[in-house]
Motif scaffolding. Structure first.
Motif, short mmCIF file in Angstrom:
data_model
loop_
_atom_site.label_atom_id
_atom_site.label_comp_id
_atom_site.label_asym_id
_atom_site.label_seq_id
_atom_site.Cartn_x
_atom_site.Cartn_y
_atom_site.Cartn_z
N GLU A 161 -50.61 -54.19 -5.05
CA GLU A 161 -50.03 -53.34 -3.94
C GLU A 161 -48.60 -52.90 -4.51
O GLU A 161 -48.00 -52.20 -3.89
CB GLU A 161 -49.54 -54.48 -2.85
N GLY A 162 -48.59 -52.83 -5.92
CA GLY A 162 -47.22 -52.21 -6.48
C GLY A 162 -46.07 -52.80 -5.97
O GLY A 162 -45.04 -52.29 -6.00
N LYS A 163 -45.93 -54.40 -5.53
CA LYS A 163 -44.88 -54.86 -5.12
C LYS A 163 -44.38 -55.84 -6.06
O LYS A 163 -45.08 -56.48 -6.93
CB LYS A 163 -45.26 -55.60 -3.80
N PRO A 164 -43.15 -56.13 -6.20
CA PRO A 164 -42.42 -57.38 -7.06
C PRO A 164 -42.87 -58.68 -6.36
O PRO A 164 -43.12 -58.61 -5.26
CB PRO A 164 -40.90 -56.92 -7.01
N VAL A 165 -42.43 -59.66 -7.27
CA VAL A 165 -42.89 -61.06 -6.68
C VAL A 165 -41.49 -61.69 -6.46
O VAL A 165 -40.81 -61.76 -7.33
CB VAL A 165 -43.86 -61.81 -7.68
N PHE A 166 -41.59 -62.36 -5.46
CA PHE A 166 -40.25 -63.16 -4.99
C PHE A 166 -40.91 -64.70 -5.26
O PHE A 166 -41.64 -65.31 -4.52
CB PHE A 166 -39.64 -62.95 -3.71
N LEU A 167 -40.25 -65.51 -6.24
CA LEU A 167 -40.87 -66.86 -6.44
C LEU A 167 -39.92 -68.04 -5.89
O LEU A 167 -38.83 -67.66 -6.74
CB LEU A 167 -41.39 -66.98 -8.12
N TYR A 168 -40.13 -68.82 -5.24
CA TYR A 168 -39.37 -69.92 -4.97
C TYR A 168 -39.88 -71.29 -5.56
O TYR A 168 -40.86 -71.58 -4.94
CB TYR A 168 -39.01 -69.94 -3.55
N TRP A 169 -39.06 -71.89 -6.32
CA TRP A 169 -39.63 -73.19 -6.92
C TRP A 169 -38.70 -74.17 -6.50
O TRP A 169 -37.59 -74.30 -6.45
CB TRP A 169 -39.35 -72.98 -8.52
N GLY A 170 -39.41 -75.24 -5.55
CA GLY A 170 -38.45 -76.34 -4.86
C GLY A 170 -39.34 -77.47 -4.58
O GLY A 170 -40.47 -77.65 -5.37
N ALA A 171 -38.85 -78.43 -4.07
CA ALA A 171 -39.34 -79.63 -3.63
C ALA A 171 -39.28 -80.14 -2.27
O ALA A 171 -38.06 -79.71 -1.78
CB ALA A 171 -39.01 -80.59 -4.63
N VAL A 172 -39.86 -80.77 -1.59
CA VAL A 172 -39.70 -81.22 -0.25
C VAL A 172 -38.50 -82.19 -0.15
O VAL A 172 -37.65 -82.12 0.74
CB VAL A 172 -40.95 -82.00 0.12
N TRP A 173 -38.11 -82.83 -1.01
CA TRP A 173 -37.14 -83.92 -0.85
C TRP A 173 -35.75 -83.61 -1.32
O TRP A 173 -34.59 -83.96 -1.05
CB TRP A 173 -37.37 -85.29 -1.99
N CYS A 174 -35.84 -82.10 -1.94
CA CYS A 174 -34.58 -81.58 -2.88
C CYS A 174 -33.57 -81.34 -1.74
O CYS A 174 -33.83 -80.40 -0.95
CB CYS A 174 -34.94 -80.51 -3.78
N PRO A 175 -32.40 -81.81 -1.62
CA PRO A 175 -31.49 -81.37 -0.69
C PRO A 175 -30.75 -79.77 -0.70
O PRO A 175 -30.95 -79.35 0.42
CB PRO A 175 -30.25 -82.16 -0.97
N PRO A 176 -30.71 -79.32 -1.91
CA PRO A 176 -30.22 -77.88 -1.90
C PRO A 176 -31.50 -77.06 -1.54
O PRO A 176 -31.29 -75.92 -1.16
CB PRO A 176 -29.97 -77.79 -3.40
N CYS A 177 -32.89 -77.50 -1.79
CA CYS A 177 -33.76 -76.60 -1.39
C CYS A 177 -33.90 -76.57 0.50
O CYS A 177 -34.24 -75.69 0.97
CB CYS A 177 -35.35 -77.22 -1.65
N ASN A 178 -33.44 -77.73 1.00
CA ASN A 178 -33.56 -77.85 2.41
C ASN A 178 -32.22 -76.79 2.90
O ASN A 178 -32.63 -76.43 3.88
CB ASN A 178 -33.27 -79.14 2.86
N GLN A 179 -31.23 -76.84 2.12
CA GLN A 179 -30.06 -75.93 2.38
C GLN A 179 -30.71 -74.32 2.65
O GLN A 179 -30.46 -73.74 3.51
CB GLN A 179 -28.84 -76.18 1.63
N LEU A 180 -31.43 -74.05 1.55
CA LEU A 180 -31.91 -72.71 1.49
C LEU A 180 -32.75 -72.51 2.74
O LEU A 180 -32.94 -71.43 3.43
CB LEU A 180 -32.98 -72.60 0.33
#
Length: 505
Positions: free
Chosen positions: A46-65
């Motif tokens: 598609e000629g698109k860049p990739v946005f990668l999010y690395w996280g975990a279900v339990w992680c509080p800062p991930c839940n903030q995102l």
């Protein structure tokens, strides 16, 4: 450093492991449903860049995102121009991917070219409008940060305004040498500040704050010339009200380390900087854009200020914190927001000396079924801090028993073993049994000796080696033999990793 800080900082990512694929509804991010390899193949097609999010279900800062950024309409719209990939750290071989991409803690946000070259890492805590701006730079084909540093620093090319914008909003604290290489971070940031014209005040302020944070945390203390220069930079940053929000994390977390490093105790200069810092925190507290967990974090800044100023925590501030916690928890409208707010609330209640209220908050969250596998670790930490070792061990055991996800089970098990060796070093049988049970967990995974798993196992063997050398050498030999037997079926590369893990000291 206590358990929870280690947990968040150790951790607030190409092979064919399958990424977690929560489907975005019509209003959310449309995460790519296939593997990471397939996502990059789609990006090239598609000629698109990739946005990668690395996280975990339990992680509080991930839940903030998830409660803020991932619900922001402008950001969500912008992700339609990318191939967005959500990689949960507990999915199959995710830790191998995390090691490949050079990530440590959750969450990490990375932009890649379709050819899988890293463009930039996005920092946390930015105001919402900054994130779409950085995505725009990736869409505009601004060169990746690593290439920019080579061209600007090594070849002497003058940076453009968009390039300086990308560099200013790069997650320097998460670099881990990916873009910097062998370069010294303080020197790099000082050079970038010098190359940023005054016509780009926000970029210059961001880079100055990154420079000062790096200087505050550099192992070698600043020279007298660096101290005098840092004072001037800090005075300018704190006088610039427009830049306070852009540098939120710096003003909350770094100044109690920086100010003592660049001023003499009791000097007028230190008093002036502390007074200016207090004014910044008062201004941030009035910032209506800082809702939820971010609003509570400003109180963390106030507690850091009191420590740097050598002052006790007044009862009036404790009461103010209680009121702010109550209001923030009442306003939390989603599950993700509740986890993030509750963790921030717990942190400031504990830091302000209100341990009973902190424990009550955790109990309420557990009764509500909110992220219990994480809160069990919190209760273990509280019990240990209160001097109740047996209760702490019971909570560590429960946390491990209730942990979900391959990497999380290894990490939680490592906490349990390390605390067993510290709190009950004579209980050889329990230490042996739990260690062998943890090794059995490794045998269930396809690539168990990478990323966070490897770091957790290194910490386990650091604890076991110290325990065995003092009290149980024969048992230590037996455990190492059991670990080797776990490693053997995974092949030569795994055995080399295992040998290095067992040497941890």
């Amino acid at each position: 450093m206590n358990l929870l800080v280690r947990l968040l900082l150790s951790g607030f990512l190409l092979v064919s492991a399958v990424a977690a694929s929560p489907r975005g509804d019509g209003q959310g991010i449309h995460w790519y449903p296939g593997s990471v390899d397939e996502a990059f193949a789609e990006a090239r097609k598609e000629g698109k860049p990739v946005f990668l999010y690395w996280g975990a279900v339990w992680c509080p800062p991930c839940n903030q995102l998830k409660a803020t950024l991932f619900r922001n309409p402008a950001f969500v719209r912008k992700t339609r121009l990318f191939v967005p990939v959500y990689l949960d750290g507990d999915t199959e071989e995710a830790q191998k991917l995390g090691e490949k991409f050079g990530v440590l803690g959750y969450p990490t946000l990375i932009l890649f070219t379709p050819e899988a070259e890293e463009i930039t890492r996005l920092p946390g805590g930015m105001s919402m409008e900054r994130y779409p701006e950085v995505l725009d730079l990736a869409l505009a084909r601004v060169k990746p940060v690593a290439r920019l540093l080579h061209e600007i620093l090594d070849e002497g090319r003058k940076p453009t305004a968009p390039e300086l914008h990308l560099l200013a909003w790069y997650a320097w604290d998460l670099d881990r040498g990916k873009a910097l290489g062998a370069r010294e971070q303080v020197a790099v940031l000082a050079r970038l500040v010098a190359l940023t014209p005054d016509s780009l005040p926000r970029e210059k302020a961001r880079l100055n704050a990154a420079y000062l944070a790096a200087l505050a945390n550099r192992p070698t203390p600043p020279s007298p010339a660096e101290q005098a220069d840092a004072v001037k930079r800090l005075e300018a940053l704190m006088a610039d009200t427009a830049g306070w929000r852009d540098n939120l994390g710096f003003f909350i977390y770094d100044l109690d380390t920086l100010i003592p490093r660049i001023t003499d105790g009791g000097s007028p200069q230190r008093k002036e900087l502390l007074a200016a810092w207090n004014r910044v925190l008062a201004g941030l507290q009035k910032d209506e854009s800082l809702g939820g967990a971010y609003g509570l974090l400003v109180y963390s800044g106030k507690l850091h200020w009191l420590k740097a100023a050598g002052k006790d925590i007044p009862a009036s501030l404790q009461a103010e914190i209680r009121k702010a916690v109550e209001e923030a928890r009442a306003r939390a409208s989603t599950g993700h927001e509740r986890v993030a707010v509750s963790y921030a609330a717990y942190g400031i209640l504990k830091a302000s000396g209100q341990l009973e209220l902190a424990e009550r908050l955790v109990s309420e969250e557990m009764q509500a079924g909110s992220n219990n596998q994480y809160w069990m670790l919190v209760l273990a930490d509280l019990a240990e801090e209160s001097g109740n070792g047996e209760e702490a061990l019971n909570w560590y055991a429960k946390a491990w028993e209730n942990a979900r996800g391959a990497a999380t089970r290894i990490q939680w098990g490592s906490y349990y073993i390390r605390q067993l060796t510290e709190l009950t070093p004579d209980d050889d049988e329990r230490i042996m049994n739990v260690s062998k049970a943890l090794f059995a967990e490794l045998a269930k995974q396809k690539a168990p000796f990478h990323g966070r798993n490897r770091r957790a196992l290194e910490r386990v063997f650091k604890a076991l080696n110290a325990w065995g050398q003092v009290s149980s050498p024969a048992e230590l030999i037996e455990l190492k033999r059991a670990f080797v037997n776990t490693c053997l079926p995974f092949g030569k590369d795994a055995m080399e990793r295992c040998e290095a893990i067992m040497k941890a000291s």
